[in-house]
Design an enzyme around this catalytic site. Structure first.
Site, PDB file in Angstrom:
ATOM      1  N   PHE A 128     -65.080  -0.829  76.748  1.00 32.36           N
ATOM      2  CA  PHE A 128     -64.863   0.811  76.380  1.00 32.36           C
ATOM      3  C   PHE A 128     -63.402   0.979  76.910  1.00 32.36           C
ATOM      4  O   PHE A 128     -63.257   0.878  78.247  1.00 32.36           O
ATOM      5  CB  PHE A 128     -65.942   1.607  76.899  1.00 32.36           C
ATOM      6  CG  PHE A 128     -65.627   2.923  76.832  1.00 32.36           C
ATOM      7  CD1 PHE A 128     -65.956   3.649  75.486  1.00 32.36           C
ATOM      8  CD2 PHE A 128     -64.928   3.918  77.635  1.00 32.36           C
ATOM      9  CE1 PHE A 128     -65.539   4.881  74.882  1.00 32.36           C
ATOM     10  CE2 PHE A 128     -64.760   5.166  77.458  1.00 32.36           C
ATOM     11  CZ  PHE A 128     -64.902   5.631  76.023  1.00 32.36           C
ATOM     12  N   ASP A 215     -58.339  -2.884  83.111  1.00 32.94           N
ATOM     13  CA  ASP A 215     -58.814  -1.582  83.027  1.00 32.94           C
ATOM     14  C   ASP A 215     -59.784  -1.023  84.185  1.00 32.94           C
ATOM     15  O   ASP A 215     -61.000  -1.744  84.046  1.00 32.94           O
ATOM     16  CB  ASP A 215     -59.387  -1.286  81.720  1.00 32.94           C
ATOM     17  CG  ASP A 215     -59.937   0.216  81.457  1.00 32.94           C
ATOM     18  OD1 ASP A 215     -60.152   0.757  82.570  1.00 32.94           O
ATOM     19  OD2 ASP A 215     -60.347   0.790  80.238  1.00 32.94           O
ATOM     20  N   LYS A 244     -60.903   7.803  86.498  1.00 32.98           N
ATOM     21  CA  LYS A 244     -62.145   8.565  87.043  1.00 32.98           C
ATOM     22  C   LYS A 244     -62.027   8.975  88.506  1.00 32.98           C
ATOM     23  O   LYS A 244     -61.784   9.831  88.953  1.00 32.98           O
ATOM     24  CB  LYS A 244     -63.219   7.541  86.829  1.00 32.98           C
ATOM     25  CG  LYS A 244     -63.204   7.332  85.340  1.00 32.98           C
ATOM     26  CD  LYS A 244     -64.596   6.793  84.841  1.00 32.98           C
ATOM     27  CE  LYS A 244     -65.165   7.257  83.536  1.00 32.98           C
ATOM     28  NZ  LYS A 244     -64.747   5.913  82.448  1.00 32.98           N
TER      29      LYS A 244
HETATM   30  C1  PLP Z   1     -64.251   6.271  81.393  1.00 30.86           C
HETATM   31  C2  PLP Z   1     -63.463   5.047  80.640  1.00 30.86           C
HETATM   32  C3  PLP Z   1     -62.275   5.204  80.163  1.00 30.86           C
HETATM   33  C4  PLP Z   1     -61.840   6.441  79.528  1.00 30.86           C
HETATM   34  O1  PLP Z   1     -61.379   7.389  80.436  1.00 30.86           O
HETATM   35  P1  PLP Z   1     -61.098   8.988  80.062  1.00 30.86           P
HETATM   36  O2  PLP Z   1     -60.797   9.620  81.273  1.00 30.86           O
HETATM   37  O3  PLP Z   1     -62.453   9.333  79.511  1.00 30.86           O
HETATM   38  O4  PLP Z   1     -60.201   8.911  78.911  1.00 30.86           O
HETATM   39  C5  PLP Z   1     -61.471   4.213  79.675  1.00 30.86           C
HETATM   40  N1  PLP Z   1     -61.868   2.826  80.438  1.00 30.86           N
HETATM   41  C6  PLP Z   1     -62.976   2.709  81.274  1.00 30.86           C
HETATM   42  C7  PLP Z   1     -63.434   1.253  81.627  1.00 30.86           C
HETATM   43  C8  PLP Z   1     -63.654   3.792  81.134  1.00 30.86           C
HETATM   44  O5  PLP Z   1     -64.713   3.591  82.127  1.00 30.86           O
END
Ligand code: PLP
Length: 392
Positions: A128, A215, A244
């Site tokens: 994701f 990420d 986050k």
């Molecule tokens: C939450 C998340 C995203 C996206 O972040 P947003 O602030 O919702 O755009 C991308 N990568 C990972 C691993 C995430 O957990």
């Protein structure tokens, strides 16, 4: 009354009015133990005095100017973050998806500058990376992509935690320029790769001249018991993305890079109106300071291990439980059946949890979690899970 909000979310029937530490209170005054932290955002819990004071002070001085001008708070946070991450430079955005967009653009520009006209980025199944067009194209989940075709091209998908698949991709294509991957897959179900995976990715990227882009939007900021999850693997990526937990609820994202990757983005190639504004950066700095002064990374490691062992003691023999796994305060309990219904049951019981990948209970409690609160979480959750599994 007509509904003013677009139907983007399946919301639970609760609205919170205030919070303090790991606790939230709804509009009826009922108290909840927050074991989700707004999905790994409020690592310092709710209404933390250090964050409150920093935000109030900054709001009274300067909230926003523009990236047309120097921004002292952005410089300060940038200096601290790059130092802590061992990176050279940072670009500030406003969300995780935007941080990944910056990384994707950076990888493409880096490739074009080296004469690769059709660059591809390796991404994993089950991953994701966000909801913008490029990041949903990078995401390994058909549900996130369905209906939004045509997708952004230039991503090559491989199974997660499978080095051979990447070796094959390397042998068959000459246009790969980077790997974008989560150190632990979060939305995918708290999937922790094998011990040597990241180190082997690093070696592969070195051999092939690819950028290793991690990420760390969910795993970063102390969540796994290290400031960044890559520290567990003893490696150093070329690019990391954060969001986050970085602002404890104030929207902020960051794309950090080192070496040649840090020099790729130049005036005119990328930007953001809000990105790195004084308020968001002041929040980020307060988060970093508090994590350090309050020993919250160590606490995440300690309480995380305590939670996992407590949950294993309470649930280990329960039939229907597949596995309890995770690192630090990023914990998944995989059941042998879909368990989304548990979220509402937990809510009734005054506990906030989440289910991802349909059968994985996801726990992302605040890094400030105390032992007694961990005990309450273990107790409440194991009762709920036992009830759920014996009912079915
Ligand atoms: C939450 C998340 C995203 C996206 O972040 P947003 O602030 O919702 O755009 C991308 N990568 C990972 C691993 C995430 O957990």
């Amino acid at each position: 009354m007509s509904e003013p909000l677009m139907a983007t979310y399946n919301r639970l029937p609760v609205t919170f009015e205030r919070g303090e530490g790991v606790w939230l209170w709804d509009t009826d005054g009922k108290r909840y133990l927050d074991a989700l932290s707004g999905i790994a955002v409020c690592g310092l819990g709710h209404a933390h005095p250090a964050i409150r004071d920093a935000l109030c002070e900054q709001a009274g001085r300067l909230v926003h100017t523009s990236n047309l001008y120097g921004i002292a708070e952005q410089q300060r946070l940038g200096a601290r973050l790059t130092e802590l991450a061992g990176m050279d430079r940072v670009f500030f955005a406003n969300s995780g998806a935007e941080a990944n967009e910056a990384a994707i653009k950076l990888a493409r520009l880096h490739a074009h500058r080296r004469g690769i006209e059709n660059p591809a980025i390796l991404v994993a199944e089950n991953s994701f990376h966000g909801r913008t067009l490029a990041t949903l194209s990078a995401t390994g989940n058909r549900k996130v992509q369905a209906g939004f075709e045509p997708l952004v091209q230039g991503f090559v998908r491989v199974p997660y935690d499978d080095i051979e698949a990447i070796e094959n991709a390397a042998a068959n294509r000459s246009n790969i320029v980077a790997i974008l991957i989560e150190p632990i897959q979060g939305e995918g179900g708290i999937l922790v790769p094998s011990e040597s995976y990241l180190a082997r990715l690093r070696a592969l990227c070195d051999r092939e001249g690819w950028l290793l882009m991690l990420d760390e939007i969910q795993t970063g900021m102390g969540r796994t018991g290290r400031l960044f999850a890559f520290e567990h693997a003893g490696i150093h990526p070329d690019v990391i993305t954060l969001a986050k937990g970085l602002g404890n609820g104030v929207p902020i994202g960051a794309c950090l890079a080192r070496g040649a990757a840090a020099e790729v983005l130049t005036p005119g190639s990328h930007g953001s109106t809000f990105g790195g504004n004084p308020l968001a950066c002041r929040a980020g700095r307060a988060v970093l300071e508090t994590i350090a002064t309050d020993g919250l990374i160590e606490n995440a490691e300690t309480q995380g291990a305590y939670l996992v062992s407590g949950l294993r003691d309470a649930l280990g023999q329960t039939s229907g439980l597949v596995e309890i796994r995770g690192r630090g305060l990023m914990i998944g309990l995989e059941l042998n059946r879909p368990c989304t219904a548990l979220v509402a049951q937990a809510l009734d019981a005054g506990l906030l949890i989440n289910v991802t990948a349909e059968r994985v209970i996801r726990l992302l409690p605040p890094l400030i979690l105390e032992r007694s609160q961990a005990d309450e979480l273990i107790h409440k959750l194991s009762e709920l899970v036992q009830g759920f599994l014996s009912d079915a």
